[in-house]
Scaffold this motif. Structure first.
Motif, short mmCIF file in Angstrom:
data_model
loop_
_atom_site.label_atom_id
_atom_site.label_comp_id
_atom_site.label_asym_id
_atom_site.label_seq_id
_atom_site.Cartn_x
_atom_site.Cartn_y
_atom_site.Cartn_z
N ILE A 93 0.53 8.65 10.45
CA ILE A 93 1.17 7.36 10.24
C ILE A 93 0.99 6.99 8.77
CG2 ILE A 93 1.19 4.94 10.92
CD1 ILE A 93 -0.09 5.91 13.59
N LYS A 94 2.05 7.16 8.02
CA LYS A 94 1.91 6.92 6.58
C LYS A 94 3.28 6.68 5.96
CE LYS A 94 1.28 10.34 3.75
NZ LYS A 94 0.69 11.46 3.00
N GLY A 101 -3.42 1.15 3.07
CA GLY A 101 -2.53 0.08 3.51
C GLY A 101 -2.55 -0.10 5.02
N ILE A 102 -1.87 -1.12 5.48
CA ILE A 102 -1.80 -1.44 6.91
C ILE A 102 -0.33 -1.50 7.31
CG2 ILE A 102 -2.31 -3.16 8.68
CD1 ILE A 102 -4.67 -4.06 6.95
N MET A 134 0.63 -0.88 20.94
CA MET A 134 -0.75 -0.42 20.82
C MET A 134 -1.02 0.13 19.42
SD MET A 134 -1.88 1.33 24.43
CE MET A 134 -3.58 1.47 23.86
N ASN A 135 0.01 0.20 18.59
CA ASN A 135 -0.14 0.78 17.26
C ASN A 135 0.20 -0.19 16.15
OD1 ASN A 135 -0.79 3.89 17.40
ND2 ASN A 135 0.54 3.42 19.15
N THR A 136 0.00 -1.45 16.42
CA THR A 136 0.13 -2.46 15.38
C THR A 136 -1.01 -3.46 15.53
OG1 THR A 136 1.61 -4.04 14.31
CG2 THR A 136 1.72 -3.94 16.72
N MET A 140 -2.85 2.95 7.53
CA MET A 140 -2.11 4.08 7.00
C MET A 140 -3.01 5.33 6.97
SD MET A 140 1.02 3.21 6.23
CE MET A 140 2.06 1.86 5.64
N SER A 141 -2.38 6.44 7.17
CA SER A 141 -2.99 7.78 7.16
C SER A 141 -3.66 8.14 8.47
CB SER A 141 -3.97 7.97 5.99
OG SER A 141 -5.23 7.37 6.27
N ARG A 142 -3.69 7.23 9.46
CA ARG A 142 -4.23 7.60 10.77
C ARG A 142 -3.31 8.61 11.43
NH1 ARG A 142 -3.63 5.78 16.06
NH2 ARG A 142 -2.23 4.10 15.43
#
Length: 404
Positions: A93-94, A101-102, A134-136, A140-142
């Motif tokens: 996730i990037k 970042g978020i 569930m993903n907010t 970043m980078s996860r």
């Protein structure tokens, strides 16, 4: 108003951030999505440029319904990483170069625009999707990992569903640690021509607990790219007339209404208020409060929390409850776990496993304690005797006896 204009108005009202991305890098992702919809005879009305993310696509289904999707898409791959399993696949996730970042994922409360959150393996012709809610927020980078066996299952069956454990990151300064949802996550994989079914899933199951989301995704596995191939078993499961086939696949509004009736608390309330010995039963519809309060045989009120089990059981067949809150208090990671004094009775709903509205009851004082957070309860609970009982009255009697 033109239907396309309505979609634009909804999109502009959403609080969402777009990111500048490389056109040449992201163009294959957008092409995959557009082709996936065209494979189901959808007509593309509008597609955003591939140099901005997330992608926004408006399309007409074969039945003429106009839909819009906001797609957070990332490349999935199986590139080997040192000290990682050799059979691991993942998508990262990037967006952009800020790895600290978020990402705030936009979700339309009216559900006119449907949010998708997925990794795409263009070489394999498959996608793997996670629950946007569930993903907010997401750091970043996860990465979201899955296995080669999952890709093989997608390739053979066209559609696959499985559960993935989520754990807090090791970094102590992770900016979203208190806000992230670490409950068990349901991942859905599909071949390219099943993307329209993913849109239906997100319209139907948004906001459902993981176990119920898993159950709906399992039922959608029986749908085929050809709408006429929908099995009558699926229709019977959701109580939908055969003439609603296209609605089931594309608009999904009738199925959505049926699923929204899958509220465990409502079924628990119905079961308990009719139980001999219950003199009062009240639904407590307030954030941070247990779900029900009842009086048993005229005694003091008993607070009851209802939790859905996951669809996947332990190896020995025991259902399991992911027993934690979706968020923690700032600076206190243990606050996402419950305490016995928060409520005396846990009602575990087995619907995701048995597909029947049945419950098992336990006193929270008998549940396993958390291994690292003193005074808190374990975040994964096995549902089995003698801790849990199908006889709610016996559990209530035990509570009053101990309180005496």
């Amino acid at each position: 108003m033109n239907p396309f204009d309505a979609h634009k108005n909804i999109l502009s009202a959403l609080e969402w951030k777009s990111y500048a991305v490389s056109r040449s890098d992201k163009e294959p992702l957008l092409a995959f999505l557009l082709r996936a919809l065209e494979m189901r005879d959808c007509r593309i009305v509008h597609a955003s440029e591939p140099n901005r993310a997330p992608f926004y696509i408006v399309f007409d289904t074969p039945s003429g319904e106009r839909q819009g999707v906001l797609v957070y898409a990332f490349f999935a791959n199986s590139n080997h990483i040192k000290n990682r399993p050799s059979d691991e696949h993942r998508f990262q996730i990037k967006y952009g170069g800020n790895l600290k970042g978020i990402l705030e994922v936009a979700v339309d409360p009216q559900n006119l625009v449907t949010t998708l959150f997925l990794g795409i393996d263009t070489a394999q012709g498959v996608f793997v999707a996670a629950d946007p809610l569930m993903n907010t927020p997401a750091p970043m980078s996860r990465s979201i990992e899955f296995k080669r066996d999952h890709v093989d299952l997608i390739q053979s069956d066209g559609w696959a569903v499985w559960e993935r454990d989520r754990r807090p990151g090791k970094s102590k300064d992770r900016p979203t640690a208190d806000l992230e949802d670490f409950r068990t996550e349901v991942l859905v994989g599909g071949k390219q021509d099943r993307l329209l079914d993913l849109v239906a899933l997100e319209r139907i199951a948004r906001g459902l607990d993981p176990g119920e989301r898993h159950l709906v995704a399992d039922k959608l596995k029986e749908l085929k790219p050809n709408p006429k191939a929908v099995s009558h078993a699926v229709l019977k499961e959701f109580g939908i007339a055969p003439e609603a086939l296209f609605d089931l696949i594309e608009g999904a509004s009738r199925l959505k209404m049926a699923v929204r009736g899958w509220v465990a608390e409502r079924h628990l309330f119905d079961a308990l208020q009719s139980l001999d010995g219950v003199s009062e039963c009240i639904r407590l519809e307030a954030d941070g409060k247990p779900d029900l309060s009842l009086r048993w045989k005229g005694g003091a009120p008993i607070l009851i929390e209802c939790k859905n089990t996951l669809r996947t059981t332990y190896a020995d067949g025991r259902p399991k409850v992911d027993f934690q809150k979706t968020r923690a208090s700032k600076g206190d990671p243990c606050s996402r776990y419950y305490r016995p004094q928060d409520f005396p009775v846990l009602a575990a709903c087995l619907h995701a496993v048995t597909e029947n509205w049945e419950f098992r009851f336990a006193l929270t004082s008998d549940l396993e304690p958390h291994k690292t957070c003193d005074g808190r309860l374990a975040n994964m609970i096995g549902v089995a005797e003698p801790t849990f009982s199908a006889n709610a009255g016996n559990v209530f009697d035990m509570y009053y006896a101990r309180a005496a």
